[in-house]
Design an enzyme around this catalytic site. Structure first.
Site, mmCIF file in Angstrom:
data_model
loop_
_atom_site.group_PDB
_atom_site.id
_atom_site.type_symbol
_atom_site.label_atom_id
_atom_site.label_comp_id
_atom_site.label_asym_id
_atom_site.label_seq_id
_atom_site.Cartn_x
_atom_site.Cartn_y
_atom_site.Cartn_z
ATOM 1 N N LYS A 86 4.510 -7.139 3.318
ATOM 2 C CA LYS A 86 5.002 -7.455 1.975
ATOM 3 C C LYS A 86 6.492 -7.808 2.062
ATOM 4 O O LYS A 86 7.269 -7.091 2.695
ATOM 5 C CB LYS A 86 4.777 -6.267 1.034
ATOM 6 C CG LYS A 86 3.309 -5.958 0.809
ATOM 7 C CD LYS A 86 3.110 -4.652 0.081
ATOM 8 C CE LYS A 86 3.494 -4.733 -1.374
ATOM 9 N NZ LYS A 86 3.207 -3.433 -2.067
HETATM 10 O O1 G3P Z 1 3.669 -2.184 -4.950
HETATM 11 C C1 G3P Z 1 3.759 -2.515 -6.287
HETATM 12 C C2 G3P Z 1 3.076 -1.568 -7.182
HETATM 13 O O2 G3P Z 1 2.716 -0.461 -6.430
HETATM 14 C C3 G3P Z 1 3.888 -1.129 -8.343
HETATM 15 O O3 G3P Z 1 3.142 -0.222 -9.059
HETATM 16 O O4 G3P Z 1 2.754 1.644 -10.586
HETATM 17 O O5 G3P Z 1 4.945 1.470 -9.389
HETATM 18 O O6 G3P Z 1 4.389 -0.109 -11.235
HETATM 19 P P1 G3P Z 1 3.857 0.749 -10.114
#
Ligand code: G3P
Length: 225
Positions: A86
């Site tokens: 990533k």
């Molecule tokens: O890697 C991106 C994703 O995990 C973000 O998720 O729940 O932290 O908004 P969140």
């Protein structure tokens, strides 16, 4: 639609991988930080739990171009095949994505908040772009619509790139993207468990078994005398 676990909790990954149709695991530095362990050990353990055939996504952490390339090499050396690096979808990240593509290292343009940002990551050569659905919605915009627009752009432009939608708060957000034909989503363990978890489901299954037991005295077909 492929389903990934957006988590680094080994017990949760082991459980979900055993019982659910899971395609792999995605992580980011914040997810790894929650484990309070050496990230290399956590990542190797995740690889061991999910096996070589499922895919693991790991983020390059360095903010500069050289550092991103070095992080990507280190991640690939650590985890082997079926690993995707990533890379944040920012200008230096676009340069790193293009260079890694030339080396044959698959990347995911992450931290995507707008459709045109996704377009740039795909055009640079990312194999995946990861829009953050719920974070977009928290900013007052329509995260589902942003993902649809990115999918439309990828289809219209013919890029060899798939959407990996991330950052979900609930099943409904995932369902809308599944119905649109999005190729990949990644969700926390709790969101995935929530797809098939409610009292009505549990009650229906319990009723079937108790009805069968009332008829036969046993609780499985193979226990019939
Ligand atoms: O890697 C991106 C994703 O995990 C973000 O998720 O729940 O932290 O908004 P969140």
């Amino acid at each position: 639609m492929k389903l990934f676990i957006d988590d680094a909790d080994i017990d949760a990954i082991r459980y979900l991988t055993e019982y659910y149709p899971i395609d792999g695991v995605t992580t980011n530095p914040s997810i790894l930080a929650k484990t309070k362990r050496d990230p290399r050990e956590t990542l190797k353990q995740i690889r061991s739990v999910i096996g070589e055939e499922r895919t693991i996504f790991v983020q390059a952490v360095a903010a500069d171009y050289e550092g991103m390339i070095n992080d990507a090499h280190m991640i690939m050396d650590l985890l082997g095949k079926n690993t995707v690096v990533k890379i944040p979808s920012v200008p230096v990240g676009f340069k790193a994505i293009a260079a890694l593509k030339k080396e044959g290292i698959p990347t995911c343009g992450t931290a995507v908040y707008t459709a045109m940002q996704g377009y740039l990551a795909a055009k640079a050569g990312a194999s995946y772009v990861a829009p953050y659905v719920n974070r977009i919605e928290n900013m007052g915009y329509d995260g589902i619509q942003v993902v649809r627009e990115i999918q439309d752009i990828l289809d219209a432009c013919g890029y060899d790139c798939q959407v990996l939608a991330a950052s979900f708060k609930n099943s409904r957000q995932v369902k809308e993207l599944a119905a649109y034909g999005i190729d990949n989503v990644t969700c926390s363990a709790d969101i995935i468990k929530g797809f098939a978890k409610n009292a009505a489901i549990d009650g229906a299954v319990e009723d079937f078994i108790s009805d069968f037991q009332a008829l036969t005295g046993v609780t499985s077909m193979t226990d019939l005398k």
